[in-house]
Design a protein around this motif. Structure first.
Motif, mmCIF file in Angstrom:
data_model
loop_
_atom_site.group_PDB
_atom_site.id
_atom_site.type_symbol
_atom_site.label_atom_id
_atom_site.label_comp_id
_atom_site.label_asym_id
_atom_site.label_seq_id
_atom_site.Cartn_x
_atom_site.Cartn_y
_atom_site.Cartn_z
ATOM 1 N N LEU A 32 -76.464 20.737 73.672
ATOM 2 C CA LEU A 32 -76.660 22.135 72.926
ATOM 3 C C LEU A 32 -74.473 22.834 72.806
ATOM 4 C CD1 LEU A 32 -78.765 23.768 75.640
ATOM 5 C CD2 LEU A 32 -78.960 23.843 73.016
ATOM 6 N N VAL A 33 -74.359 22.916 71.699
ATOM 7 C CA VAL A 33 -72.997 23.714 71.929
ATOM 8 C C VAL A 33 -72.037 24.802 71.372
ATOM 9 C CG1 VAL A 33 -70.715 21.899 70.714
ATOM 10 C CG2 VAL A 33 -72.463 21.054 71.264
ATOM 11 N N PRO A 34 -71.288 25.465 72.198
ATOM 12 C CA PRO A 34 -71.372 26.694 72.156
ATOM 13 C C PRO A 34 -69.869 26.616 71.087
ATOM 14 C CG PRO A 34 -71.219 26.014 74.605
ATOM 15 C CD PRO A 34 -71.161 25.176 73.809
ATOM 16 N N ASP A 86 -71.401 24.114 57.830
ATOM 17 C CA ASP A 86 -71.115 25.577 57.863
ATOM 18 C C ASP A 86 -69.264 26.378 58.268
ATOM 19 O OD1 ASP A 86 -73.773 26.026 56.512
ATOM 20 O OD2 ASP A 86 -74.131 26.525 58.126
ATOM 21 N N ASN A 87 -68.705 25.116 58.441
ATOM 22 C CA ASN A 87 -67.299 25.459 58.669
ATOM 23 C C ASN A 87 -67.487 26.035 60.310
ATOM 24 O OD1 ASN A 87 -65.621 24.265 56.521
ATOM 25 N ND2 ASN A 87 -66.330 26.231 55.946
ATOM 26 N N ILE A 88 -68.226 25.992 61.040
ATOM 27 C CA ILE A 88 -68.300 26.312 62.552
ATOM 28 C C ILE A 88 -67.429 25.950 63.810
ATOM 29 C CG2 ILE A 88 -70.107 26.922 64.565
ATOM 30 C CD1 ILE A 88 -72.360 27.745 62.689
ATOM 31 N N GLY A 89 -66.118 26.437 64.093
ATOM 32 C CA GLY A 89 -65.484 25.110 65.166
ATOM 33 C C GLY A 89 -66.369 25.572 66.295
ATOM 34 N N VAL A 90 -65.837 23.936 67.045
ATOM 35 C CA VAL A 90 -66.524 24.221 68.305
ATOM 36 C C VAL A 90 -64.679 23.616 69.206
ATOM 37 C CG1 VAL A 90 -68.440 23.230 67.946
ATOM 38 C CG2 VAL A 90 -66.817 21.231 67.892
ATOM 39 N N ARG A 91 -64.228 23.979 69.037
ATOM 40 C CA ARG A 91 -62.634 22.858 69.245
ATOM 41 C C ARG A 91 -62.504 23.675 70.682
ATOM 42 N NH1 ARG A 91 -58.169 21.472 65.862
ATOM 43 N NH2 ARG A 91 -58.737 22.635 64.727
ATOM 44 N N THR A 92 -62.705 25.020 71.175
ATOM 45 C CA THR A 92 -62.346 25.134 72.418
ATOM 46 C C THR A 92 -63.631 23.990 73.253
ATOM 47 O OG1 THR A 92 -62.456 27.528 71.693
ATOM 48 C CG2 THR A 92 -62.451 27.487 74.379
ATOM 49 N N TYR A 93 -64.625 24.124 73.097
ATOM 50 C CA TYR A 93 -65.549 23.155 73.717
ATOM 51 C C TYR A 93 -64.983 22.446 74.067
ATOM 52 C CZ TYR A 93 -70.464 22.085 76.192
ATOM 53 O OH TYR A 93 -71.064 21.286 76.926
ATOM 54 N N HIS A 127 -77.822 21.968 68.735
ATOM 55 C CA HIS A 127 -77.291 22.757 68.425
ATOM 56 C C HIS A 127 -76.358 23.361 68.806
ATOM 57 C CE1 HIS A 127 -82.213 22.300 67.972
ATOM 58 N NE2 HIS A 127 -82.003 21.731 68.996
ATOM 59 N N LEU A 128 -75.892 24.813 68.161
ATOM 60 C CA LEU A 128 -74.629 24.933 67.623
ATOM 61 C C LEU A 128 -75.499 26.395 68.423
ATOM 62 C CD1 LEU A 128 -72.492 24.252 65.001
ATOM 63 C CD2 LEU A 128 -72.373 22.661 67.438
ATOM 64 N N ILE A 129 -74.228 26.673 68.917
ATOM 65 C CA ILE A 129 -74.603 28.146 70.074
ATOM 66 C C ILE A 129 -73.794 29.104 69.877
ATOM 67 C CG2 ILE A 129 -76.894 26.796 71.710
ATOM 68 C CD1 ILE A 129 -75.029 26.853 73.865
ATOM 69 N N HIS A 130 -73.906 30.422 70.322
ATOM 70 C CA HIS A 130 -73.381 31.626 70.144
ATOM 71 C C HIS A 130 -71.714 31.359 71.222
ATOM 72 C CE1 HIS A 130 -75.261 34.746 72.162
ATOM 73 N NE2 HIS A 130 -74.038 35.162 72.305
#
Length: 636
Positions: free
Chosen positions: A173-175, A144-151, A273-276
């Motif tokens: 668990l990935v913010p 869903d084009n959700i980014g995790v670059r910072t983490y 799981h991607l978390i907010h």
């Protein structure tokens, strides 16, 4: 076989070949599962493994027949349910057959299995990635084009890549990038925080998750102990929370909540799981925490405290300003479901009343469970709120994961369903009812309140309680708290013992009747003070007679030796005795309860003779009956 899946099998040559020539296990989604499935493509081969397993023999992982052979994870919950990734096997619908000497087993499942797939144009991206492969190339996968670059950058900076490459079956668990809008937050993600986002050696898909079941994170050692658990709102929204049980200078104790924005991403070494927002990091005030769910994402109406925040803002937002101005604060925040009562809808229209109710949920102190437990050590903890002269009463039972915390305010008993959500200036405890908006009768309140259990027991065996569910009457009930009855045991030991015996139910009932005023309205303490000033005393109608009292306001300490601050409270003067009102104005749907420190009882009320006792009023009734019998005989 389920029609939708059968049509997919027919159109897949590899699946057809497997069914014709090989032993296999096939996981078949129901037609209803396909109706709920949002993706355009269902991957048939991801539902097939080339070994035959019945329900008992299913191992922890099986290799699917999809390209790259990504694993399927088999988990079992405490109810005996078996899950394949996030899909539950419907136990009664499994079938086994032999085809050309090959053993084949079919299990019907309640959800379509969804693998992690690569976007078009990225043929070099691994087809069966590890958690690290995913983190490294997240933009190339269909998530869903959700980014995790910072983490990802913090994982690289802290040299924690091996944590995500480790073989085995883990939960990660990935913010997401949205969770790092606060500029300084990413710098707080150190190696220990990254460890706190991994549950090692355990795969947890959301459907199979045991709710509020703390799991040991990779950040669990002598000087830092962090657990992680899942919980679900009634609307189906899933959250995860970290609980730093033992903290240090960089990692503060307390709970951090995060919404799962994309769940159940299977990888070769577990599930992601991607978390907010990141767990463990306590960097927002209570006000910012309440506001955060509004801006969480496009579906923010699912935030666990969205309705509480909306009510505050609909009331003008001043309460939020008040909270923001407190250097130390604890909020008892009702869950979204708590606001669904029709009783509350009526109150929402009254802004002044609503302001008082909201203030009843605010405490000017940092009050976590440990501190509540300390206050609760010798009595039910009594804590002032910012609502003038209004107190909350906490009760803590059990230890560890079995701890149950209840809080009473304004006649409402609420259970803390999520405690110790930590903020920089205090704590938020999520509760299951709105305080100050009663939803139970006088009887219901007596039955559920631990401070009134002795009065409830006495009324139950004497059948005095039977009337207290009547919503056509208005009751004002002066209820001695348990500690008050304990004092009578010291003052009148023989009488106290008999008050709670079935054989003396009539006499117990007579004493309780003195405490209950029955009228067409209930009387608050302010009402009684006003009437006392106007007339010198107040005469209230009871079942048999009347109750004459005087009520005064009196400055002083709270009623227990453990109290530490001044308070203006109420005192009842009855038969020249002063009785403190411990909890005034406990509202119910058919009246009001005033919890008092001592029963309306005197030594002369009780006559002990021949191993029994009678209240003085009962003796008068018996003597009158004897006189009437004597007169009748004389006239005859």
């Amino acid at each position: 076989m389920q029609v939708r899946f059968y049509s997919l099998l027919e159109s897949d040559p590899i699946a057809n070949s497997t069914l014709s020539l090989r032993s296999c296990t096939i996981f078949v989604p129901t037609n209803e599962a396909f109706q709920r499935y949002k993706s355009k493509t269902a991957h048939v081969l991801y539902h097939i493994t080339t070994e035959a397993y019945n329900q008992k023999s299913l191992p922890n992982t099986v290799s699917s027949d999809m390209a790259g052979n990504p694993p399927l994870y088999i988990t079992r919950n405490t109810n005996g349910d078996i899950f394949v990734n996030n899909a539950r096997i419907i136990p009664s619908l499994s079938e086994e057959r032999n085809s050309n000497g090959k053993r084949q087993i079919m299990h019907i499942i309640d959800e379509v299995l969804e693998p992690l797939t690569v976007k078009a144009g990225h043929s070099d991206t691994p087809k069966n990635p590890s958690a690290y492969n995913f983190l490294k190339n997240a933009e190339e996968f269909n998530v869903d084009n959700i980014g995790v670059r910072t983490y990802r950058n913090q994982v690289s900076l802290e040299k924690k890549e091996s944590m995500f490459e480790a073989a085995g079956q883990h939960t990660f668990l990935v913010p997401v990038d949205e969770g790092f809008k606060l500029s300084a937050r990413s710098s707080l993600v150190d190696a220990k925080v990254i460890d706190g986002h991994v549950i090692p050696n355990t795969v947890i898909f959301t459907a199979a998750a045991q709710h509020d079941d703390p799991k040991t994170s990779a950040a669990y050692e002598d000087l830092l102990k962090v657990t992680v658990s899942f919980f679900k709102q009634k609307n189906g929204k899933m959250y995860v929370k970290s609980n730093t049980i033992v903290g240090d200078a960089k990692h503060r104790n307390g709970v951090v909540l995060a919404e799962i924005v994309k769940a159940n991403i299977p990888v070769s070494n577990g599930v992601i799981h991607l978390i907010h927002r990141p767990l463990m990091i306590i960097d927002t005030t209570v006000t910012q925490f309440l506001q955060s769910f509004k801006f969480m994402n496009e579906n923010a109406d699912n935030g666990p405290l969205r309705k509480f925040y909306e009510v505050i803002m609909d009331n003008g937002g001043a309460v939020l300003d008040d909270i923001n101005n407190l250097s130390e604060v604890t909020i008892l925040a009702p869950s979204n479901e708590a606001w669904n009562s029709s009783n509350i809808n009526n109150v929402l229209r009254d802004r002044n009343k609503m302001r008082q109710i909201l203030n009843m949920h605010i405490i000017k102190d940092r009050l976590n469970v440990d501190k509540i437990r300390q206050k609760n050590a010798n009595l039910i903890a009594q804590v002032p709120t910012v609502n003038n002269n209004t107190f909350l009463y906490f009760n803590v039972r059990g230890e560890g994961s079995d701890t149950l915390i209840t809080v009473e305010g304004g006649g409402v008993n609420a259970t803390v369903i999520q405690a110790d959500v930590a903020q920089t200036n205090g704590f938020v405890h999520i509760i299951d009812h709105v305080l100050g908006v009663p939803y139970t009768t006088v009887l219901g309140k007596l039955e559920s309140d631990p401070m009134m259990s002795d009065t409830y027991k006495m009324g139950k065996f004497s059948h005095f309680n039977d009337q207290l569910n009547n919503t056509q009457r208005r009751f004002t009930y002066f209820v001695p708290r348990d500690k008050g009855w304990q004092k009578t045991e010291l003052d009148y030991p023989s009488a106290h013992k008999k008050l709670f015996m079935q054989d003396f139910a009539y006499h117990s009932k007579s004493i309780l009747e003195r405490h209950l005023a029955i009228s067409d309205k209930e009387y608050t303490m302010k009402d009684l003070v006003k009437l006392s000033h106007e007339s010198g005393s107040v005469v209230l109608p009871t079942f048999r007679d009347s109750l004459s009292i005087r009520v005064e306001e009196e400055a002083g300490h709270l009623h227990d030796e453990y109290a530490s601050h001044e308070w203006t409270g109420y005192v009842i003067i009855w038969n020249y005795k002063k009785i403190n009102v411990y909890r005034p104005d406990v509202e119910c749907t058919n009246g009001i309860i005033h919890v008092i420190d001592y029963p309306l009882l005197e030594e002369k009320d009780v006559v002990v003779a021949g191993g029994s006792y009678l209240p003085e009023s009962s003796i008068c009734i018996i003597l009158a009956n004897l006189i009437m019998i004597t007169v009748a005989k004389f006239l005859n």
